[in-house]
Enzyme design. Structure first.
Site, short mmCIF file in Angstrom:
data_model
loop_
_atom_site.label_atom_id
_atom_site.label_comp_id
_atom_site.label_asym_id
_atom_site.label_seq_id
_atom_site.Cartn_x
_atom_site.Cartn_y
_atom_site.Cartn_z
N GLN A 87 0.82 -1.21 0.00
CA GLN A 87 0.00 0.00 0.00
C GLN A 87 0.86 1.27 0.00
OE1 GLN A 87 -3.12 0.65 -0.50
NE2 GLN A 87 -3.84 -1.45 -0.63
N SER A 88 2.02 1.21 -0.63
CA SER A 88 2.91 2.36 -0.67
C SER A 88 2.30 3.55 -1.43
CB SER A 88 4.22 1.95 -1.34
OG SER A 88 4.96 3.09 -1.70
#
Ligand SMILES: *Cc1c(COP(=O)(O)O)cnc(C)c1O
Length: 350
Positions: A87-88
């Site tokens: 989920q960067s």
């Protein structure tokens, strides 16, 4: 003369011009008062809204990418490669920047957070990476920075052989922290706004992850003689490792702007009191910060970064490091799409 000096960050810190920058985000970003939250805490609070800087839901990585991609543009790159957590936000914004520049993005997603939640694995930033047309690959480890970088380099070599011009954004400690320049610039931008509004904060509270936002802001502030205490809130590593990291990164960033010896040991202030149980995982303090900010100010915070940083701000007031009545600037670094990936974690947290 003074008006001229206030005109732009580059007037205040001309050494920023040493580095090539591509324009990706809106700046200056607004500074909003948060009166209800301030009343609740017994302080005055403002938010520097770097979540509102325009590019694909925005966030601090927009400022960092402006400097990371400068050399890439110079090298006439047509492909950018980056690695990060599933989920960067950095990965999502790199994919977005590539679209703007007409490049292709190759992104590598690492297993950093133990979660098999469907939203975590498909929604938020992952959904956006797909929508932005990035090529996606997966890396099984979450704490092997060098290994992740190596795999990325191998991929870049293959692309080169196929006739492309790849540009790799390395984030490991042995690579130059160009992104920190984005926050050197942000500190000068903020100082200009503060001088214009007259609301000078007694404290700045900012997240401390890779450390480029924290170290960059610190170096930028000291470079213009702004001596406000800057409290970094740990989002990934504990306080001891983070102090070492900020020390190193601040030194490198000072070198990049040819202004050594700006930072003293005592300038590096860090709290990890709201970090447990670890990166990207909820706790009671983060839950409270997310809910109160939403209910009282319609300020949307995510569990990994901005929510944890706001929880750190609450904690610093309750611990009396920030005294009642103080004026505090909270740096909102974005991360908003992640709330959809974490919606079960936020809703179900007890
Ligand atoms: C990456 C990130 C941070 C941490 O910034 P660093 O420069 O890595 O310390 C904070 N907030 C958000 C939303 C991020 O994506």
């Amino acid at each position: 003369m003074i008006e001229n000096a206030l005109h732009s960050p580059e007037n205040l810190i001309p050494e920023l011009n040493i580095h090539r920058r591509v324009l990706l985000g809106h700046s200056p970003t607004p500074i909003d008062a948060l009166p209800h939250l301030g009343k609740e805490l017994g302080i005055e609070v403002w938010a520097k809204r770097d979540d509102c800087n325009g590019l694909a839901f925005g966030g601090n990585k927009v400022r960092q990418l402006e400097y990371y991609l400068g050399p890439g543009e110079q090298q006439k790159a047509d492909t950018v490669l980056i690695t990060g957590a599933l989920q960067s936000n950095f990965v999502r914004l790199t994919a977005a920047a590539a679209c703007k520049l007409g490049w292709q993005a190759h992104v590598q997603l690492e297993e950093r957070v133990p979660s098999d939640d469907t939203f975590y694995r498909t929604s938020g930033n992952i959904f956006l990476n797909n929508l932005l047309g990035a090529e996606i690959s997966y890396f099984p480890e979450g704490e092997d920075e060098a290994g992740a970088d190596n795999t990325l380099d191998e991929r870049a070599e293959k692309l080169k052989k196929a006739g492309r011009t790849p540009y790799v954004i390395h984030l490991g400690l042995n690579s130059q922290p160009l992104g920190g320049l984005g926050y050197v610039r942000a500190a000068a931008e903020t100082w200009i706004q503060i001088k214009q509004s007259g609301n000078e904060p007694d404290f700045v509270v900012i997240p401390s992850g890779s450390g480029l936002t924290h170290a960059g802001f610190l170096v930028g502030a000291r470079a213009i003689g702004w001596n406000v205490p800057i409290i970094g809130i740990c989002v990934r590593r504990d306080r001891a490792s983070q102090i070492t990291r900020i020390n190193q990164r601040a030194k490198e960033i000072q070198k990049m702007i040819a202004r050594p010896n700006l930072i003293k040991e005592s300038d590096i202030e860090i709290s990890d009191r709201v970090l447990a149980p670890g990166y990207g995982q909820m706790n009671k303090a983060v839950q409270e910060a997310i809910e109160k900010s939403a209910h009282m100010e319609a300020l949307i915070l995510d569990p990994v970064y901005s929510g944890r940083t706001m929880a750190g701000l609450f904690d610093q007031v309750r611990e009396n490091r920030i005294p009642l009545g103080a004026k505090v600037l909270f740096v909102h670094t974005g991360g908003n799409p992640a709330i959809f990936a974490y919606q079960n974690a936020i809703t179900d947290f007890k």
